[in-house]
Enzyme design. Structure first.
Site, PDB file in Angstrom:
ATOM      1  N   VAL A 129       0.852  -1.188   0.000  1.00  0.00           N
ATOM      2  CA  VAL A 129       0.000   0.000   0.000  1.00  0.00           C
ATOM      3  C   VAL A 129       0.887   1.238   0.000  1.00  0.00           C
ATOM      4  CG1 VAL A 129      -1.694   1.325   1.325  1.00  0.00           C
ATOM      5  CG2 VAL A 129      -1.902  -1.163   1.208  1.00  0.00           C
ATOM      6  N   ALA A 158       4.525   4.157   2.871  1.00  0.00           N
ATOM      7  CA  ALA A 158       4.025   2.907   2.280  1.00  0.00           C
ATOM      8  C   ALA A 158       4.148   1.790   3.315  1.00  0.00           C
ATOM      9  CB  ALA A 158       4.839   2.549   1.043  1.00  0.00           C
ATOM     10  N   LYS A 159       3.572   0.663   3.026  1.00  0.00           N
ATOM     11  CA  LYS A 159       3.762  -0.525   3.858  1.00  0.00           C
ATOM     12  C   LYS A 159       3.367  -1.739   3.052  1.00  0.00           C
ATOM     13  CE  LYS A 159       4.989  -1.350   8.169  1.00  0.00           C
ATOM     14  NZ  LYS A 159       5.891  -0.508   8.992  1.00  0.00           N
ATOM     15  N   GLY A 160       3.962  -2.871   3.404  1.00  0.00           N
ATOM     16  CA  GLY A 160       3.589  -4.113   2.741  1.00  0.00           C
ATOM     17  C   GLY A 160       3.443  -5.215   3.763  1.00  0.00           C
TER      18      GLY A 160
END
Ligand code: NAD
Length: 416
Positions: free
Chosen positions: A62, A107-109
């Protein structure tokens, strides 16, 4: 948005954002833009297990805002990783990178999996497949990946290798990698070290001595164990720590270094010599001066907030306190050093690592730590001063600082 006990992680972050946006009176369309992710990707990650079976895992990346620079954020491997949580963590990264004033977005995953149940070969295959599936979104000037819960330097090495096979060698695609592959000295300790710098600076500004203060830490992973090793430098005494299997209490004081060794040898901190075993719930409610949640999110919520006895909470973890609990604690005058300030040391040194990779140059560890100290002290001071001036909480002040910096770049770039 109304405060509710059952707010999701993303709703919770948006509640804090909404309060800052209202305070700053930011234009409606920018508020609308920042209330959503810029881009969200969900992928199905098929992976052949060691026994020959194929299992499908769900993964996410994201990107919340790239207004201030390339997207930046960790990848989490956890059984409960889900889109709402990753979305919340991505938006926290936007505010965090702005609070410490580094030129990145948020962001992050994540991959929904239990890394402790996978072999190293399985984790390697899973990481490569996940990297392939998100590779069109990431890049050294697009979106730079880092470790988070359940991932580490080794995971970053696999991502770098897989990405390199497709697009050419480029260590700046990930931070938090092994030193041998272009990682930065001091990155491993950076989040914990940064939290200790921030706590120390807050105490200096607030003219509060931390000498002899008792500390309880929940979580003994990367963040918690480094805080445990370093917080003694402020004169504090650790009396309790925990990991996912439970905790230990020793009123006379626990040695952070010895605890980390015990966990390394025994796989958990339970049964640390001379200490009493306690549960994670008991740890949070202990009679202590400083509580440091450094594990999962929302551990302090509407049911236990009233029972928290610590006067200072240092948010080593991301989003460990729900908005309702935050409200209860504010009314009790508990000082909360918020996640987007206090655990930003990791991304600060990630920025240094990225900059070193781009320059193909390595800094000595002393330089990394000195620059980290400068960044954490500056951000803590800015957040503290506004909080004092406007008689608001440190969290509200940090969000106002972060949101105002992001909004300024959106306006300057003129992209809406
Ligand atoms: P980690 O995987 O290294 O460690 C997590 C720790 O939490 C482990 O000790 C684990 O046993 C414990 N834990 C897991 N579930 C638990 C539970 N239900 N109750 C109690 N303890 C539990 O993770 P980490 O990198 O140390 O991250 C911890 C937190 O800090 C996360 O919220 C993460 O997003 C945040 N954070 C990490 C970094 C970083 O650089 N690693 C930077 C900023 C914020």
């Amino acid at each position: 948005m109304e405060l509710r006990n059952d707010m999701s992680a993303f709703e919770s972050v948006m509640w804090f954002f909404g309060r800052a946006a209202k305070h700053l009176n930011i234009p409606k369309e920018i508020q609308e833009l920042l209330s959503h992710s810029w881009r969200e990707l969900t992928v199905e990650v098929p992976m052949r297990m060691d026994n020959g079976d194929v299992k499908i895992f769900t993964g996410y990346r994201v990107q919340h805002s790239g207004a201030r620079g390339p997207y930046k954020g960790g990848v989490r491997y956890h059984p409960n990783a889900n889109l709402d949580e990753i979305r919340a963590l991505a938006s926290l990264m936007t505010w965090k990178t702005a609070v410490v004033d580094i030129p990145f977005g948020g962001a992050k995953g994540g991959v929904q999996c239990n890394p402790s149940e996978l072999s190293q070969d399985e984790l390697n295959r899973l990481t490569r497949r996940y990297t392939d599936l998100i590779s069109h979104l990431i890049g050294p000037t697009r979106d730079i990946v880092a470790p988070d819960m359940g991932t580490n330097a080794r995971t970053m090495a696999w991502i770098m290798d897989e990405y390199g096979q497709r697009f050419g060698y480029n260590p700046a695609i990930v931070t938090g990698k092994p030193i041998e592959l272009g990682g930065s000295y001091g990155r491993d300790a950076a989040t914990g070290r940064g939290a200790v710098f921030s706590l120390g600076e807050w105490a200096r500004l607030a003219q509060r001595s931390l000498q002899g203060n008792t500390v309880a830490i929940q979580g003994m992973g990367n963040v918690g164990s480094w805080i445990a090793k370093l917080v003694g430098s402020l004169g504090c005494k650790i009396i309790a720590v925990s990991d996912s299997k439970g905790g230990v209490l020793l009123r006379g004081g626990l040695d952070g270094e010895a605890l980390a060794n015990h966990k390394r040898t025994n796989g958990s901190i339970a049964d640390f010599p001379e200490s009493e075993n306690i549960s994670n719930e008991q740890l949070l409610e202990l009679d202590c001066d400083i509580l440091i949640p450094a594990s999962i999110d929302s551990v302090i919520h509407h049911e236990n907030a009233d029972r928290i006895k610590a006067g200072i909470i240092v948010e080593g973890a991301n989003h460990p306190i729900t908005p309702v609990a935050d409200d209860v604690l504010q009314k009790k005058d508990v000082i909360i050093l918020p996640d987007i300030l206090v655990n930003a040391g990791g991304v600060v040194v990630s920025y240094f690592e990225w900059a070193q990779n781009i320059q193909q140059f390595r800094w000595e560890e002393d330089r990394v730590n000195a620059e980290l100290s400068k960044a954490m002290i500056k951000a803590t001071r800015s957040v503290y001063e506004r909080a004092q001036k406007e008689n608001i909480s440190m969290r509200e002040s940090a969000y106002i600082l972060g949101v105002s910096r992001v909004v300024k770049t959106i306006e300057l770039r003129g992209f809406i």
